[in-house]
Design a protein around this motif. Sequence first.
Motif, mmCIF file in Angstrom:
data_model
loop_
_atom_site.group_PDB
_atom_site.id
_atom_site.type_symbol
_atom_site.label_atom_id
_atom_site.label_comp_id
_atom_site.label_asym_id
_atom_site.label_seq_id
_atom_site.Cartn_x
_atom_site.Cartn_y
_atom_site.Cartn_z
ATOM 1 N N ASP B 333 30.204 48.865 41.750
ATOM 2 C CA ASP B 333 29.877 50.174 42.320
ATOM 3 C C ASP B 333 30.549 51.324 41.570
ATOM 4 O OD1 ASP B 333 32.247 49.255 43.249
ATOM 5 O OD2 ASP B 333 31.712 49.282 45.363
ATOM 6 N N GLU B 334 30.594 51.196 40.241
ATOM 7 C CA GLU B 334 31.076 52.284 39.394
ATOM 8 C C GLU B 334 29.954 52.657 38.438
ATOM 9 O OE1 GLU B 334 34.180 53.634 39.572
ATOM 10 O OE2 GLU B 334 34.741 52.269 41.210
ATOM 11 N N LYS B 335 29.913 53.938 38.058
ATOM 12 C CA LYS B 335 28.871 54.384 37.130
ATOM 13 C C LYS B 335 29.136 53.924 35.703
ATOM 14 C CE LYS B 335 26.173 56.027 39.950
ATOM 15 N NZ LYS B 335 25.570 54.728 40.281
ATOM 16 N N GLU B 336 30.422 53.949 35.297
ATOM 17 C CA GLU B 336 30.755 53.559 33.925
ATOM 18 C C GLU B 336 31.171 52.099 33.873
ATOM 19 O OE1 GLU B 336 32.024 56.839 30.808
ATOM 20 O OE2 GLU B 336 33.607 56.397 32.249
ATOM 21 N N ILE B 337 30.469 51.367 33.021
ATOM 22 C CA ILE B 337 30.671 49.919 32.943
ATOM 23 C C ILE B 337 31.007 49.519 31.509
ATOM 24 C CG2 ILE B 337 29.421 47.707 33.140
ATOM 25 C CD1 ILE B 337 28.112 48.647 35.551
ATOM 26 N N GLU B 338 31.878 48.505 31.380
ATOM 27 C CA GLU B 338 32.189 47.963 30.047
ATOM 28 C C GLU B 338 31.516 46.617 29.854
ATOM 29 O OE1 GLU B 338 36.327 47.425 29.302
ATOM 30 O OE2 GLU B 338 36.802 49.532 29.700
ATOM 31 N N ASN B 351 32.809 44.472 33.224
ATOM 32 C CA ASN B 351 33.714 44.981 34.259
ATOM 33 C C ASN B 351 33.555 46.497 34.395
ATOM 34 O OD1 ASN B 351 35.462 44.189 31.607
ATOM 35 N ND2 ASN B 351 36.059 46.215 32.369
ATOM 36 N N PRO B 352 33.901 47.024 35.577
ATOM 37 C CA PRO B 352 33.855 48.472 35.724
ATOM 38 C C PRO B 352 34.913 49.086 34.803
ATOM 39 C CG PRO B 352 34.934 47.465 37.628
ATOM 40 C CD PRO B 352 34.380 46.349 36.800
ATOM 41 N N ARG B 353 34.630 50.269 34.257
ATOM 42 C CA ARG B 353 35.597 50.902 33.363
ATOM 43 C C ARG B 353 36.730 51.506 34.200
ATOM 44 N NH1 ARG B 353 35.071 56.025 29.304
ATOM 45 N NH2 ARG B 353 36.708 55.333 27.899
ATOM 46 N N ASN B 354 37.925 51.296 33.758
ATOM 47 C CA ASN B 354 39.105 51.895 34.409
ATOM 48 C C ASN B 354 39.315 51.454 35.848
ATOM 49 O OD1 ASN B 354 39.541 53.365 32.035
ATOM 50 N ND2 ASN B 354 38.287 55.084 32.773
ATOM 51 N N VAL B 355 38.686 50.333 36.269
ATOM 52 C CA VAL B 355 38.949 49.807 37.605
ATOM 53 C C VAL B 355 39.353 48.343 37.453
ATOM 54 C CG1 VAL B 355 37.973 49.282 39.873
ATOM 55 C CG2 VAL B 355 37.307 51.384 38.692
ATOM 56 N N GLU B 356 40.527 48.003 37.961
ATOM 57 C CA GLU B 356 41.021 46.629 37.890
ATOM 58 C C GLU B 356 40.549 45.858 39.121
ATOM 59 O OE1 GLU B 356 43.829 45.358 35.666
ATOM 60 O OE2 GLU B 356 42.971 46.943 34.407
ATOM 61 N N GLY B 357 40.642 44.553 39.054
ATOM 62 C CA GLY B 357 40.503 43.766 40.278
ATOM 63 C C GLY B 357 39.240 42.941 40.374
ATOM 64 N N TYR B 358 38.210 43.217 39.537
ATOM 65 C CA TYR B 358 37.060 42.323 39.555
ATOM 66 C C TYR B 358 36.305 42.385 38.239
ATOM 67 C CZ TYR B 358 33.994 46.287 40.994
ATOM 68 O OH TYR B 358 33.313 47.470 41.086
ATOM 69 N N LEU B 359 35.686 41.263 37.867
ATOM 70 C CA LEU B 359 34.954 41.192 36.606
ATOM 71 C C LEU B 359 33.929 40.072 36.679
ATOM 72 C CD1 LEU B 359 36.122 38.489 34.942
ATOM 73 C CD2 LEU B 359 38.065 39.996 34.593
ATOM 74 N N TYR B 360 32.971 40.127 35.762
ATOM 75 C CA TYR B 360 31.928 39.103 35.668
ATOM 76 C C TYR B 360 31.898 38.543 34.260
ATOM 77 C CZ TYR B 360 30.790 41.168 40.045
ATOM 78 O OH TYR B 360 30.919 41.615 41.331
ATOM 79 N N ILE B 361 31.635 37.239 34.175
ATOM 80 C CA ILE B 361 31.481 36.560 32.884
ATOM 81 C C ILE B 361 30.066 35.981 32.859
ATOM 82 C CG2 ILE B 361 32.353 34.696 31.426
ATOM 83 C CD1 ILE B 361 34.529 36.709 31.943
ATOM 84 N N VAL B 362 29.327 36.252 31.774
ATOM 85 C CA VAL B 362 27.959 35.730 31.667
ATOM 86 C C VAL B 362 27.792 35.046 30.309
ATOM 87 C CG1 VAL B 362 25.495 36.261 31.771
ATOM 88 C CG2 VAL B 362 27.114 37.653 33.071
#
Lengths: 367, 367
Positions: B333-338, B351-362
């Motif tokens: 739920d962030e606009k900027e994504i890495e 992962n969301p940019r500049n937000v820690e705590g969750y990520l996805y691996i594909v």
Amino acid sequence: MLKFTVQKSELEEKISIASSAIGSRTVDPILQCLLFKPVGGVLRIQATDLQTSVIANVKIGEYEGNDAFAVDADLIDDIVKNLPEDEVLFEYSNGKLTIRSGKSKYNLSTVSEVERFPSIEYDESGITFSIDTSILEEMFDRVSFCASNESAMRALNGVYFEAHGGFLRLVASDGYRLALAEQKLTIDSEFDFILALKSVREIEKLLSSTTEPEIKITFDHSTVSFNAGDITTVVRVVEETFPDYKRVLPKAFKTRVILNSDDFAEALKRVMVIAKRGNEKVQLKITDDVMELSSQSSEYGEAVESIPITKDGEDLVVNFNPKFLSEAIKHIDEKEIEFNFVDNLSPLQINPRNVEGYLYIVLPVRA
Amino acid sequence: MLKFTVQKSELEEKISIASSAIGSRTVDPILQCLLFKPVGGVLRIQATDLQTSVIANVKIGEYEGNDAFAVDADLIDDIVKNLPEDEVLFEYSNGKLTIRSGKSKYNLSTVSEVERFPSIEYDESGITFSIDTSILEEMFDRVSFCASNESAMRALNGVYFEAHGGFLRLVASDGYRLALAEQKLTIDSEFDFILALKSVREIEKLLSSTTEPEIKITFDHSTVSFNAGDITTVVRVVEETFPDYKRVLPKAFKTRVILNSDDFAEALKRVMVIAKRGNEKVQLKITDDVMELSSQSSEYGEAVESIPITKDGEDLVVNFNPKFLSEAIKHIDEKEIEFNFVDNLSPLQINPRNVEGYLYIVLPVRA
């Protein structure tokens, strides 16, 4: 070759309406397609399942070329509704279709033998009359739920149109219940035909989507067309004879009950909780000022309800399939309803109190 | 014998929550029932599918008798939600249950061998910690969609809980993608367990329906209970070892892309129109400031899109299952994504940019 620009919003709407004519289980891939064809300065989109056809006209500006092309309806629907910009450019040449909008680009294959797309014919010189869109929509709503869902029962798997004595009657029946709605017409022609239920669904979609206040209906003995501005739905009538429904309309009543439709609907809903797990019956026990509703299930038990009524005539105990009562009640938009009984074996007539023009007939079941 | 009065609104809610524990394909009819039982001045409603159980307490006033009864969950749900008045009287005696509300009355059969209803056991002396309801709900939402739907893959058909170094991690993976979410805990205990996906769905229902701000979780090595005020969901953990997920977390990246999630989601949706009719692949072609997305279908053609990006590192061409990208993006739920790439064969980290705590691996797919 064909090249045109079109507005996404209008194209999306017309594709959606035309697509609904396409059958769910078509063997011939061309019947899963929409035909796109410039005709007299507009883009004509056509779809057909050979029984029901839709012709939708879409405004386009200047266009180049005159070729027709056919493309899978699901695919083009999916593409168009997701396009990023309102302006969409179509370019068709030698079987290849390019669609561009904003930064989006699709290079698509089209169906090779476009001339195999069935032509949609109807005779505009047939009997023609107009009817208010909202009135026709209401009439369909009031009767079509009583039609049989069995496609093998061709005469009953649809809605019967009967123009007689200056009135249009719509009648539908599945053999256990019947619905009838009528409306004064502006013409005196006498004619009748049966529309298959699938065709009725198409016309209902046309009625609910159009903003045109009137529908022009043209009947030429084998097809009926329903025209609403840019969109025409052309339907083959069912080549069957509708049963003599007038025979089942009750003539004289021995018990007349007046009740509140919400009271009845609520009580019925509660006994149906048991009925649907049991013998699918509701018993109505009518005495002076009370109707008792009850249902049994050998496995789960019983439910008993009672509602206040005004009764005229004899006491009565009679059983029905509760679904047929419930569906009839749902389609009456009046608070005061009449139940007119002959006896516990004869058809019950349900109608709104003091409102003419539509009624329901429901056969009782044995206890 | 048991006789009590209860408020319809509360009873309806608790029946609905408890019913959700019931399996869709139970052979033993008692597992399709809710057990009703007075315990310490409240009415306890229980349901279980032997793996997940729900205990819901309902306020009742004075009551007579102390018997338990079990009744089909669907039936009682259907009855209670349609009752006319808020005050409902239950009377149970010798296998017969009477329910009264206003003018409605039900006489029901109950299950005969009520003592066969499985007892629901959990040890309240296990490891206990609390977590904000909204945080746990968000963590489940961020990971559970990546769990495998194959019930035969027992270790992956669920969500892994891992408490370590003062953090709680939730991890889910189907072998092709992985989701990870973490949160600081108030306790230092180290433990881990797997919750089956069906149990996760139950707990998600508990979280979304409760108004309690905190959930109390108790883990005793074979069961975990999630308590929210009146309702406790008790779950058997899956007796399997979760794969060593840390092995697949990428360490060093060669290409980092920053993009707007809406731009990407929209472009992806449009190429998926073709991908889902073709080879279920999307190609990402990453150059200096543009990502080109494209998909092919041998039958229908191709779609090409491009979006602006900020890139750090090498150019790259890489293919993915578009569904896995789309679902990951939807849960950020962030606009900027890495997008963090190693190469076109190694797992991509989103992962969301500049937000820690969750990520996805594909995992990529081959071209």
